[in-house]
Design a protein around this motif. Structure first.
Motif, PDB file in Angstrom:
ATOM      1  N   ALA A 165      41.673  43.082  39.645  1.00 47.82           N
ATOM      2  CA  ALA A 165      42.787  43.317  40.770  1.00 47.82           C
ATOM      3  C   ALA A 165      43.922  42.612  40.070  1.00 47.82           C
ATOM      4  O   ALA A 165      45.424  42.492  39.786  1.00 47.82           O
ATOM      5  CB  ALA A 165      43.791  43.253  41.739  1.00 47.82           C
ATOM      6  N   ALA A 166      44.065  40.800  40.307  1.00 46.71           N
ATOM      7  CA  ALA A 166      44.627  39.742  40.233  1.00 46.71           C
ATOM      8  C   ALA A 166      44.979  40.043  38.594  1.00 46.71           C
ATOM      9  O   ALA A 166      46.474  38.813  38.349  1.00 46.71           O
ATOM     10  CB  ALA A 166      43.987  38.709  40.747  1.00 46.71           C
ATOM     11  N   TYR A 167      44.155  39.854  37.439  1.00 45.72           N
ATOM     12  CA  TYR A 167      44.228  39.804  36.146  1.00 45.72           C
ATOM     13  C   TYR A 167      44.996  41.176  35.966  1.00 45.72           C
ATOM     14  O   TYR A 167      46.568  40.874  35.313  1.00 45.72           O
ATOM     15  CB  TYR A 167      43.054  40.245  35.741  1.00 45.72           C
ATOM     16  CG  TYR A 167      43.495  40.374  33.985  1.00 45.72           C
ATOM     17  CD1 TYR A 167      44.149  39.574  33.489  1.00 45.72           C
ATOM     18  CD2 TYR A 167      42.958  41.535  33.747  1.00 45.72           C
ATOM     19  CE1 TYR A 167      43.456  39.853  32.102  1.00 45.72           C
ATOM     20  CE2 TYR A 167      42.812  42.145  32.009  1.00 45.72           C
ATOM     21  CZ  TYR A 167      43.773  40.584  31.357  1.00 45.72           C
ATOM     22  OH  TYR A 167      43.417  40.746  29.609  1.00 45.72           O
ATOM     23  N   GLU A 168      45.301  42.459  36.443  1.00 46.25           N
ATOM     24  CA  GLU A 168      46.332  43.423  36.264  1.00 46.25           C
ATOM     25  C   GLU A 168      47.631  43.289  36.704  1.00 46.25           C
ATOM     26  O   GLU A 168      48.449  43.228  36.136  1.00 46.25           O
ATOM     27  CB  GLU A 168      45.790  44.675  37.109  1.00 46.25           C
ATOM     28  CG  GLU A 168      44.691  45.400  36.279  1.00 46.25           C
ATOM     29  CD  GLU A 168      44.820  45.866  34.797  1.00 46.25           C
ATOM     30  OE1 GLU A 168      45.345  46.126  34.365  1.00 46.25           O
ATOM     31  OE2 GLU A 168      43.827  45.548  34.103  1.00 46.25           O
ATOM     32  N   GLU A 169      47.297  42.223  37.864  1.00 42.80           N
ATOM     33  CA  GLU A 169      48.532  42.392  38.326  1.00 42.80           C
ATOM     34  C   GLU A 169      49.469  41.176  36.931  1.00 42.80           C
ATOM     35  O   GLU A 169      50.793  41.137  37.228  1.00 42.80           O
ATOM     36  CB  GLU A 169      48.647  42.009  39.416  1.00 42.80           C
ATOM     37  CG  GLU A 169      50.142  41.109  40.216  1.00 42.80           C
ATOM     38  CD  GLU A 169      50.227  40.581  42.244  1.00 42.80           C
ATOM     39  OE1 GLU A 169      51.433  40.503  42.619  1.00 42.80           O
ATOM     40  OE2 GLU A 169      48.784  40.867  42.288  1.00 42.80           O
ATOM     41  N   PHE A 170      48.880  39.885  37.032  1.00 43.31           N
ATOM     42  CA  PHE A 170      49.359  39.029  36.423  1.00 43.31           C
ATOM     43  C   PHE A 170      50.088  39.906  34.713  1.00 43.31           C
ATOM     44  O   PHE A 170      51.066  39.144  34.707  1.00 43.31           O
ATOM     45  CB  PHE A 170      48.359  37.616  36.259  1.00 43.31           C
ATOM     46  CG  PHE A 170      48.349  37.024  34.682  1.00 43.31           C
ATOM     47  CD1 PHE A 170      49.042  35.863  35.002  1.00 43.31           C
ATOM     48  CD2 PHE A 170      47.828  36.483  33.536  1.00 43.31           C
ATOM     49  CE1 PHE A 170      50.048  35.354  34.408  1.00 43.31           C
ATOM     50  CE2 PHE A 170      48.022  36.061  32.467  1.00 43.31           C
ATOM     51  CZ  PHE A 170      49.025  35.458  33.075  1.00 43.31           C
TER      52      PHE A 170
ATOM     53  N   ALA B  93      50.606  42.442  34.135  1.00 44.50           N
ATOM     54  CA  ALA B  93      51.596  43.757  34.062  1.00 44.50           C
ATOM     55  C   ALA B  93      53.459  43.295  34.945  1.00 44.50           C
ATOM     56  O   ALA B  93      54.754  43.103  33.847  1.00 44.50           O
ATOM     57  CB  ALA B  93      51.438  44.790  35.585  1.00 44.50           C
ATOM     58  N   GLY B  94      53.088  41.756  35.086  1.00 47.68           N
ATOM     59  CA  GLY B  94      54.334  41.058  35.461  1.00 47.68           C
ATOM     60  C   GLY B  94      54.360  40.364  33.964  1.00 47.68           C
ATOM     61  O   GLY B  94      55.320  39.726  34.280  1.00 47.68           O
TER      62      GLY B  94
END
Length: 505
Positions: free
Chosen positions: A127-132, A134-135
């Motif tokens: 999840a943290a990688y996906e959030e990183f 996406a931003g």
């Protein structure tokens, strides 16, 4: 810049020319080439926002995932370097990698060894990688967009991939491979393997190993599909081969046996797998492939520093040398210690230069100077050129035994010993000898339940395969050979069996 071609450029071209092809399968994630391109563009922007630029390192600490390929392609776009490290390492080993590589960004899967080393800004996979990702603002391909596409950082030697290997001094070194080297190697591999559109590769081996990575990148280059699994599991291999109609997987020896056993009842259809023949059970499940790569039992000689394979047995059908002939994009010479080429039939160090050769080791100036002496990459391995021009791999040039005035390379004697049907494994050391300075001592592991062999029989067997002065004067039997990776631990063998008196010691 019109002659430049990077891995990022390959992806950008596929996004245009193969818009409907599935590029990546990872669990429930399925990405076409345009979708993969869009993610890489955002990831490159996110990494740049964390300070990643030309020459900076990004470290992946985790199991196989599509994120490894995404990070590599984003690094290529930025002129940076990705290192997928062995996630099974101890905390001490990982601490060494962190200090040695000094990565700007670390993406990691939570593990006991890595948890104690986790620092500020580490990005956890998931999840943290996906959030990183996406931003991040998009960084698209092309010299006008990519901060890595500069004259300074766009040359053929600029590294994009670091793989730890070559623990010459007790600690590993990161071999640096450029976009150009990886693309050149892929071009040679896809010809020998006869990869075609629709080729689907199962990344079932670790991506920190060049054997898996080289097929992953060749699949990317041909515009095929890369399927990722976190780690090898025989049942899951069967399921994925069936579900994704996999063409090739990273499988050897016991892995193949495990997959065949997992599919003993025929639950899965493995016929899409075009692979090397192995056993009656295995051959009945798959389609035995007739490409030069598979016909030759995936044979040849290679190492991380040459991008994977330097020579292919598939380029030398019926050749005398069981390492085959060099890739068409490299030159190979067998050199003496003074840099002169040895005559055909003589043993020398395998040295190479060409398009797929690495760019040196990270932060190892002295080692790099030694490994590029006389204008050639010195592999540290021994070989022989046969009368028909093909190459025979002898073994690693780890040390030399000096008996009288003769130089004896352990690997050559070990290979002769292991050609005996009763021998499962063997290693050779030098022991002090009053008359000859050193004598050859063989430590032999016999096949369990096999026909057996006496010391005298083994010496006689060797006598017919190598020069008489190389034959063992002493033979001892053991239950196993201690190893450092895939090679014998000669220091441990010396300590256990009285080795010593080596030249220069």
């Amino acid at each position: 810049m019109i002659h430049r071609l990077t891995l990022s450029d390959v992806l950008a071209e596929h996004a245009r020319s193969r818009p409907l092809v599935t590029a990546v399968v990872d669990g429930e994630t399925r990405l076409t080439y345009p979708e993969l391109e869009a993610r890489v563009a955002r990831l490159a922007g996110a990494l740049a926002g964390r300070g990643v630029g030309p020459g900076d390192r990004v470290l992946w600490l985790g199991r196989n995932a599509a994120a490894v390929l995404e990070l590599l392609l984003a690094a290529s776009r930025l002129g940076a370097v990705l290192c997928p490290a062995n996630w099974r390492q101890s905390a001490d080993e990982l601490a060494f990698v962190l200090e040695d590589l000094a990565p700007t960004v670390v993406v990691w899967e939570r593990s006991e060894a890595a948890a104690g080393l986790c620092g500020p800004g580490w990005i956890e996979a998931g999840a943290a990688y996906e959030e990183f990702l996406a931003g991040g603002p998009e960084v698209r391909d092309g010299a006008e967009h990519s901060p890595g596409a500069t004259a300074e950082h766009g040359d053929d030697g600029s590294p994009v991939l670091a793989l730890y290997t070559a623990a010459f001094g007790g600690r590993p070194s990161a071999a640096l491979l450029s976009d150009a080297a990886l693309i050149a190697h892929s071009a040679a591999l896809l010809v020998v393997r006869q990869m075609e559109p629709g080729f689907t590769f199962l990344n079932s081996g670790p991506l920190y190993h060049v054997g898996t990575m080289m097929f992953c990148l060749a699949t990317l280059q041909i515009g095929g599909t890369n399927v990722f699994m976190p780690a090898f599991d025989a049942e899951e291999v069967c399921r994925l081969v069936d579900a994704e109609k996999v063409t090739q997987a990273f499988l050897f020896g016991q892995m193949i046996d495990a997959v065949a056993a997992a599919n003993a009842g025929g639950k899965y259809d493995l016929s899409s797998l075009r692979f090397v023949a192995h056993s009656p059970e295995w051959d009945a499940m798959i389609t035995v492939d007739d490409s030069p790569w598979c016909r030759s039992k995936m044979g040849g000689y290679g190492q991380t520093e040459v991008g994977g394979m330097l020579t292919f047995l598939g380029l030398a059908p019926g050749g005398a040398g069981f390492a085959g002939r060099p890739s068409p994009l490299v030159q190979v010479r067998l050199l003496a210690p003074d840099g002169t080429e040895v005559a055909p039939g003589e043993v020398g160090e395998i040295c190479a230069r060409g398009k797929s050769i690495f760019s040196g080791y990270h932060d190892r100036p002295e080692l790099n100077a030694a490994r590029t002496a006389y204008g050639w990459h010195h592999t540290g391995d021994l070989g022989r050129r046969e009368p028909d021009g093909t190459i025979t791999f002898i073994g690693p040039k780890l040390r030399m035994i000096k008996s009288g005035n003769e130089n004896i390379y352990p690997a050559e004697v070990e290979r002769a010993l292991k050609s005996h049907p009763a021998v499962r494994d063997a290693a050779v050391i030098g022991v002090p000898d009053e008359r000859w300075t050193q004598a050859v001592k063989a430590v032999v592991v016999l096949e369990p339940g096999g026909p057996g062999a006496s010391a005298e029989e083994l010496v006689e067997h060797v006598r017919g395969r190598i020069a008489a002065y190389k034959r063992p004067r002493h033979v001892v039997f053991a239950e196993e050979i201690p190893k450092r990776g895939f090679t014998p631990d000669y220091d441990a063998l010396d300590a256990a069996y009285g080795g010593g008196a080596y030249p220069g010691a």
